[in-house]
Design an enzyme around this catalytic site. Structure first.
Site, PDB file in Angstrom:
ATOM      1  N   GLY A  67      10.096 -30.315  58.412  1.00 48.82           N
ATOM      2  CA  GLY A  67       9.543 -29.300  59.297  1.00 48.82           C
ATOM      3  C   GLY A  67       8.096 -29.589  59.643  1.00 48.82           C
ATOM      4  N   SER A 107       6.806 -17.369  50.951  1.00 48.55           N
ATOM      5  CA  SER A 107       6.262 -16.412  51.901  1.00 48.55           C
ATOM      6  C   SER A 107       5.828 -15.166  51.156  1.00 48.55           C
ATOM      7  CB  SER A 107       7.297 -16.035  52.965  1.00 48.55           C
ATOM      8  OG  SER A 107       6.849 -14.951  53.754  1.00 48.55           O
ATOM      9  N   TYR A 131      15.162 -12.848  55.775  1.00 44.22           N
ATOM     10  CA  TYR A 131      14.114 -13.862  55.624  1.00 44.22           C
ATOM     11  C   TYR A 131      13.422 -13.733  54.274  1.00 44.22           C
ATOM     12  CZ  TYR A 131       9.798 -16.452  56.367  1.00 44.22           C
ATOM     13  OH  TYR A 131       8.747 -17.329  56.235  1.00 44.22           O
TER      14      TYR A 131
END
Length: 252
Positions: free
Chosen positions: A13, A138, A151
């Protein structure tokens, strides 16, 4: 001589945002860096930015055959890995429970969890003793934010995997840690806005909930990744490093 001289790294990524910033840090510190991304044009642009020590390979981490091709290419090049930054991931806002679809659930878990798990698994034969594995978490995994259930659950899953892998891989001399960005000004975050004209207001709203009063920059997250990837963190494994402007610790 940089901190990562003669090291070989893989950043998934890495076309934009945090992944690209981390690859820039690694190259600046002397590493040769394989970078991956799904979009060929953006990946090639990132490789041009990074220079001769970057090797771009188009790859989708949710496709296990694609992962086999990725690691086969690295092996065919005669290289082993000292650093794996498993950064590829994504998610969408506005997925409350009553509107969630099976397709959206499978897509997000497929990239963030399945993709990361098998990226790490398939990298193991190539990782040198003393190597470092860094995952991207996150701050949303620590909070209940409406519409971010899937998520945030994927990132919470990665946190637990990082703990278990730290225990499993310690006998091999491998360290596993997770970097936890807060709201960071990346193309991915800006893409959550309803349209580009709303992105600035969205970021300003996020900044109001951060003790330092602003969102982060990709380079700031990359510096933390560099620390976890380098020998400066040689006695750190199984840990979370929050790079969130104090959001989670000060305003839990």
């Amino acid at each position: 001589m940089g901190q990562l001289a003669d090291k070989t790294a893989l950043v998934t990524g890495a076309s934009t945002g945090i992944g690209l910033a981390a690859a820039e840090c690694f190259v600046a510190e002397g590493a040769n860096v394989y970078i991956t991304g799904r979009r060929t044009q953006e990946l090639e642009s990132a490789a041009q930015t990074l220079g001769d020590r970057a090797i771009p390979i188009q790859n989708d981490v949710s496709d296990l055959d694609d992962l086999d091709r990725l690691f086969g290419r690295i092996a065919d090049d005669g290289n082993r890995l000292d650093i794996l930054f498993a950064n590829a991931g994504g998610g969408e806002a506005g997925q409350p429970l009553d509107a969630l679809t099976a397709e959206a659930f499978d897509h997000t878990f497929g990239i963030n969890v399945r993709g990361t798990v098998f990226t790490v698994q398939k990298a193991l034969p190539l990782l040198n003793s003393g190597g470092s594995i860094v995952l991207t978490g996150s701050s949303s995994a620590r909070r209940g934010v409406a519409g971010f259930g899937v998520y945030s659950a994927t990132k919470a899953a990665l946190r637990q995997f990082s703990r278990v892998w730290a225990a499993e891989l310690a006998p091999r001399g491998l360290r596993v840690n997770i970097v936890v960005p807060g709201s960071t000004d990346t193309p991915g975050l800006r893409g959550l806005a309803e349209n580009p004209s709303h992105a600035k207001a969205m970021l300003e709203g996020m900044a109001s909930g951060i003790p330092l009063g602003r969102t982060g920059e990709p380079a700031e997250i990359a510096n933390a990744v560099l620390f976890l990837a380098s020998d400066q963190s040689s006695f750190i494994t199984g840990s979370e490093l929050f790079v969130d402007g104090g959001e989670v610790q000060v305003y839990p």
